[in-house]
Each structure stands twice: as C-alpha cells, then as structure tokens.
Design an enzyme around this catalytic site. Structure first.
Site, mmCIF file in Angstrom:
data_model
loop_
_atom_site.group_PDB
_atom_site.id
_atom_site.type_symbol
_atom_site.label_atom_id
_atom_site.label_comp_id
_atom_site.label_asym_id
_atom_site.label_seq_id
_atom_site.Cartn_x
_atom_site.Cartn_y
_atom_site.Cartn_z
ATOM 1 N N LYS A 81 -10.660 -0.579 10.399
ATOM 2 C CA LYS A 81 -10.814 -1.730 9.505
ATOM 3 C C LYS A 81 -11.216 -2.982 10.272
ATOM 4 O O LYS A 81 -11.357 -4.053 9.697
ATOM 5 C CB LYS A 81 -9.506 -1.989 8.750
ATOM 6 C CG LYS A 81 -9.158 -0.897 7.742
ATOM 7 C CD LYS A 81 -7.936 -1.282 6.945
ATOM 8 C CE LYS A 81 -7.327 -0.121 6.183
ATOM 9 N NZ LYS A 81 -8.123 0.314 5.040
ATOM 10 N N CYS A 131 -4.695 2.548 -3.766
ATOM 11 C CA CYS A 131 -3.469 3.014 -3.083
ATOM 12 C C CYS A 131 -2.320 2.038 -3.272
ATOM 13 O O CYS A 131 -1.537 1.790 -2.341
ATOM 14 C CB CYS A 131 -3.704 3.253 -1.600
ATOM 15 S SG CYS A 131 -4.843 4.578 -1.279
ATOM 16 N N GLN A 152 -4.646 -5.414 6.927
ATOM 17 C CA GLN A 152 -5.651 -6.309 6.343
ATOM 18 C C GLN A 152 -5.594 -7.725 6.934
ATOM 19 O O GLN A 152 -6.297 -8.617 6.463
ATOM 20 C CB GLN A 152 -5.479 -6.399 4.813
ATOM 21 C CG GLN A 152 -5.617 -5.079 4.083
ATOM 22 C CD GLN A 152 -7.043 -4.510 4.124
ATOM 23 O OE1 GLN A 152 -8.007 -5.171 4.525
ATOM 24 N NE2 GLN A 152 -7.190 -3.259 3.712
ATOM 25 N N ASP A 183 2.870 -5.098 7.961
ATOM 26 C CA ASP A 183 1.720 -4.197 7.919
ATOM 27 C C ASP A 183 0.470 -5.072 8.067
ATOM 28 O O ASP A 183 0.084 -5.784 7.134
ATOM 29 C CB ASP A 183 1.734 -3.425 6.597
ATOM 30 C CG ASP A 183 0.464 -2.606 6.389
ATOM 31 O OD1 ASP A 183 -0.436 -2.654 7.260
ATOM 32 O OD2 ASP A 183 0.363 -1.934 5.343
ATOM 33 N N HIS A 198 0.863 -1.183 0.000
ATOM 34 C CA HIS A 198 0.000 0.000 0.000
ATOM 35 C C HIS A 198 0.904 1.239 0.000
ATOM 36 O O HIS A 198 2.009 1.197 0.539
ATOM 37 C CB HIS A 198 -0.838 -0.051 1.284
ATOM 38 C CG HIS A 198 -1.926 0.961 1.391
ATOM 39 N ND1 HIS A 198 -1.687 2.266 1.753
ATOM 40 C CD2 HIS A 198 -3.265 0.861 1.229
ATOM 41 C CE1 HIS A 198 -2.843 2.921 1.812
ATOM 42 N NE2 HIS A 198 -3.816 2.093 1.479
HETATM 43 N N1 PLP Z 1 -1.792 -0.813 4.583
HETATM 44 C C1 PLP Z 1 -2.728 -1.577 3.997
HETATM 45 C C2 PLP Z 1 -2.379 -2.966 3.544
HETATM 46 C C3 PLP Z 1 -4.019 -1.070 3.827
HETATM 47 O O1 PLP Z 1 -4.959 -1.834 3.240
HETATM 48 C C4 PLP Z 1 -4.309 0.238 4.272
HETATM 49 C C5 PLP Z 1 -5.653 0.829 4.052
HETATM 50 O O2 PLP Z 1 -6.339 0.525 3.109
HETATM 51 C C6 PLP Z 1 -3.318 0.979 4.892
HETATM 52 C C7 PLP Z 1 -2.064 0.420 5.025
HETATM 53 C C8 PLP Z 1 -3.575 2.348 5.416
HETATM 54 O O3 PLP Z 1 -4.455 2.303 6.478
HETATM 55 P P1 PLP Z 1 -5.057 3.640 7.112
HETATM 56 O O4 PLP Z 1 -5.641 4.421 5.976
HETATM 57 O O5 PLP Z 1 -6.089 3.157 8.083
HETATM 58 O O6 PLP Z 1 -3.936 4.355 7.784
#
Ligand code: PLP
Length: 399
Positions: free
Chosen positions: A220, A358, A197, A194, A117
């Site tokens: 999430k 993203c 998900q 990370d 992401h």
């Molecule tokens: N990393 C992953 C794999 C994500 O799916 C997301 C959000 O879609 C993020 C990071 C960023 O999360 P946040 O927008 O809650 O900071």
C-alpha cells in the site's frame, strides 16, 4: 507528480487512459522498486542468515539494512522492534495470537473501533473463541469521528489492549492516535495502531504517538506485495511467545527442548521475504526522496478538490466527513447500485473499488451494504479527478 516513474500509469484500459483510483487497496510501483527486485534476483540472490558464502552475506546485509531503513522511517528505538511479516493482516494475527498467549485470560477485555478493517476484527474474534476474551467497540458519530467520551466509558479493570485503525480505509478519518493511546495507557492498557492507511500517506512516528504496536503493508506504500511490518515495543515482544515455529527463529533444537532466537527473529520463522524487504526499503527511499509532507499536501489537495466537485452531483452522498480526513472518498449515488457504478466507470478506464471494503460492521453502522470508493496516491492529478467526476455525471444521467 512523478507519473513517469510508474510505467503502468501509461497504459490504456478499454482504449481509454487508465485513471487509477484504487490506491487504498494497493498502490502502483515505481521503477525504483521493480528495479530493486530484479537487481536482487539478478545479482545477489541467496538465502539469508545461513550462509558463510559471499552472496548469502550480501543478501543478509541488504535484508538487515532494510530493517534499519524501516526503523528510521517510523522512528522506532531499535531494529529488534521491527518484525517483517507478510503484511498488516499477518502482523495483526501475530499480535492477536502471541499477545493473547502472553497477556490475555478469559474475561479480559480488548477494545476495537466500529471502523476497523476485518483484519483487525476477525483475529480478535478467533481469540475470543479460544480464550473467552471480551470485545468492546468504540462507536462513532455520523461524520465518522470516534466518540471519545464513549471510549473512556468502555474501560474496566479488565481492559488490557486497544486496537484502532490510524486511518479508516472507508471513511478516511484520521483517528487521534496519540490521544487514544494516552487514554489507554492511563487505564493500564496497551495500544495497537493499524497503520495500513496512514504510513503510506504521512509521517508516522511510533515514539511520538506512544503506541505499543504498529502494523502496515508494503504494497500500500509503493512497495511489493507479500511484505509488511509489525512494530512492537521490546518490553512486550520479549514477553510474547513465537507465533510460528521453524527455521530462523531458533537458537538450538533438540527433540527434548528448543530455545528461541532473540528479537526480532523469534517472530520470523522460515526463509524471510528478503527480496521484498529490500524492495520495501527502495519504496521508503522513494517516498522520502519526494518527502512525506509534499505527498501528503498533494493528496489532501486532491481530496478537497474531488470532494467539492462530487458534492455538486445531485443524489451523491459521501460517507465520512471528519475534519481530519485522509485521501479516501467513499460514496453512493441515489438510485445506482455501487457495483453498477464501478462497472460503468471501469468501461471508461477508471478504476475504483466497490463493495463492503472489508468493513462490514462499518457498513451496518452506515446503513448500507456497500459503497463506491475513490482513493488517491502521490501520482494522481486534478485532471484525473475531473475525468472521474465527469464520468460520475455521465453515469448518473444514464440512470
Ligand atoms: N487494515 C486496514 C485499515 C486496511 O485498509 C487493510 C487493507 O485494505 C488491512 C488492514 C489489511 O491489509 P493487508 O491486506 O495488506 O494485510
């Protein structure tokens, strides 16, 4: 499953029952979470850590109990290793900045993967601008599996850190974190997963995985927006400088010299989101009340059912066919722009996500500008999958 716990699921969109399939972006909130927020504002609200008065002490107890709740949820060794942040993005920025200050010099190398992401790419690029670090990228095969042999070859004596998504928000690939992490450690590098998900969908145990850092977001996982977590091993967090300065994170301030608070407060400048932390604890209670293995089995069942149905549609291509895959299906239908698809489904009451998710480097790897994505949560049903697939067929007939 448990749909009546989520009032929003009863609403209609354009006169159609809402079918909410955008859960990887954010999940809906059960009553237990919204009630926890209201109850705290109605009954307990006061700034934490500072007051001698009753309410402040009660709010502080709730906030610190939430930290302990999070610790148990991810099986961290101690609450000092649980830092509250605004979400995954802030957690990743914190590590990039602070780990970068403590451990990285010009020419040091950080390994990312092609399916990250933007939140796990851009902070490292910003660090590259400031410090001259080098970024290396793990490639993947066409099914969305990371190439482990190529990964091994990326290591050099300058590799310091590896940062990889536990689950891809686009492909749904569940990356073999314990293995990736063990390989990083065998090369003397640290490892960040990370978990944005993964933590919402199945049990994640930081000690069993062996990771040095884990990041995730409350919103999430049925919790509120604006609260997230950075887990970091004490030994590393101790060596890392504060990320922001202000109240809460100091021991003593004078104009000549300031000393910083102990962990985890060193990383929590300013009034924390104590209402959010308590509501996140309510979300964790909610998830554990249902049981993570039950949620995971239900979502995987929907994933397989939806995949089977969708593959019957001529011209439909699914991105990400890893054997270990979580509840996300990204796809395109030949001859239909993903944006048109999303807009037409919306008119039928079906909420999906469209665009680059993203993850533009991953879009480049897949040879497309964007995709449509359906993602599942504990409250989705087979009937909703049927409605969704019928709608896809209807849209395809229109084109
Ligand atoms: N990393 C992953 C794999 C994500 O799916 C997301 C959000 O879609 C993020 C990071 C960023 O999360 P946040 O927008 O809650 O900071």
């Amino acid at each position: 499953m448990h749909r009546s716990d989520f009032p929003i699921l009863a609403r209609e969109v354009y006169g159609k029952p809402l079918v909410y399939l955008d859960n990887a972006a954010t999940t809906q909130k059960p009553r237990a979470v919204v009630d926890a927020i209201a109850a705290e504002y109605y009954n307990t609200n006061a700034n934490v850590h500072r007051g001698v008065h009753f309410l402040s002490q009660q709010a502080t107890e709730l906030h610190e109990a939430a930290r302990e709740r999070v610790r148990r949820f991810i099986h961290a060794a101690e609450t000092a290793e649980i830092v509250f942040t605004r979400g995954t993005t802030e957690s990743l920025n914190l590590v990039a900045y602070s780990y970068g200050e403590a451990f990285l010099k010009s020419g040091d190398e950080v390994i990312l993967s092609v399916m990250e992401h933007h939140s796990n790419i851009v902070p490292w690029q910003m660090l590259r601008e400031r410090k001259g670090i080098v970024l290396r990228v793990i490639p993947m095969d066409d099914d969305g599996n990371l190439d482990l042999e190529a990964y091994e070859r990326l290591f050099s004596p300058r590799t310091r850190l590896v940062c990889v998504a536990h689950v891809s928000n686009v492909l749904g690939t569940v990356n073999p974190i314990a293995r990736l992490c063990a390989i990083a450690h065998s090369h003397g590098a640290h490892f960040l997963a990370d978990g944005a998900q993964s933590v919402p969908h199945f049990a994640v145990d930081v000690q069993a995985l062996g990771v040095d850092f884990l990041t995730f977001s409350g919103h999430k996982m049925y919790g509120p927006t604006g609260i997230g977590v950075l887990y970091g091993r004490r030994e590393l967090l101790e060596k890392m400088p504060p990320y922001q300065g202000g109240g809460e994170m100091i021991k003593r301030v004078s104009f000549e010299k300031t000393t910083y608070e102990d962990l985890p407060y060193k990383f929590e400048a300013g009034t924390p989101d104590y209402v959010g932390s308590n509501a996140l604890a309510a979300a964790i209670d909610y998830i554990e009340g249902i049981r993570r293995d039950v949620i995971s089995a239900h979502e995987r069942e929907l994933l397989h059912y939806a995949t089977e149905q969708m593959l019957q549609i001529p011209g439909l291509h699914i991105y990400g066919r890893a054997a270990e895959k979580d509840a996300v299906i990204s796809f395109n239908i030949e001859g239909i722009h993903h944006l048109d698809l999303g807009t037409l489904l919306d008119r039928l009451g079906i909420a999906i996500r469209t665009g680059h998710h993203c993850a533009q480097p991953l879009m480049d790897r897949c040879g497309t500008e964007g995709m449509a994505r359906a993602s599942f949560a504990l409250y989705n049903t087979r009937e909703e999958v049927d409605t969704f697939v019928e709608a896809l067929q209807r849209v395809r007939r229109m084109f």
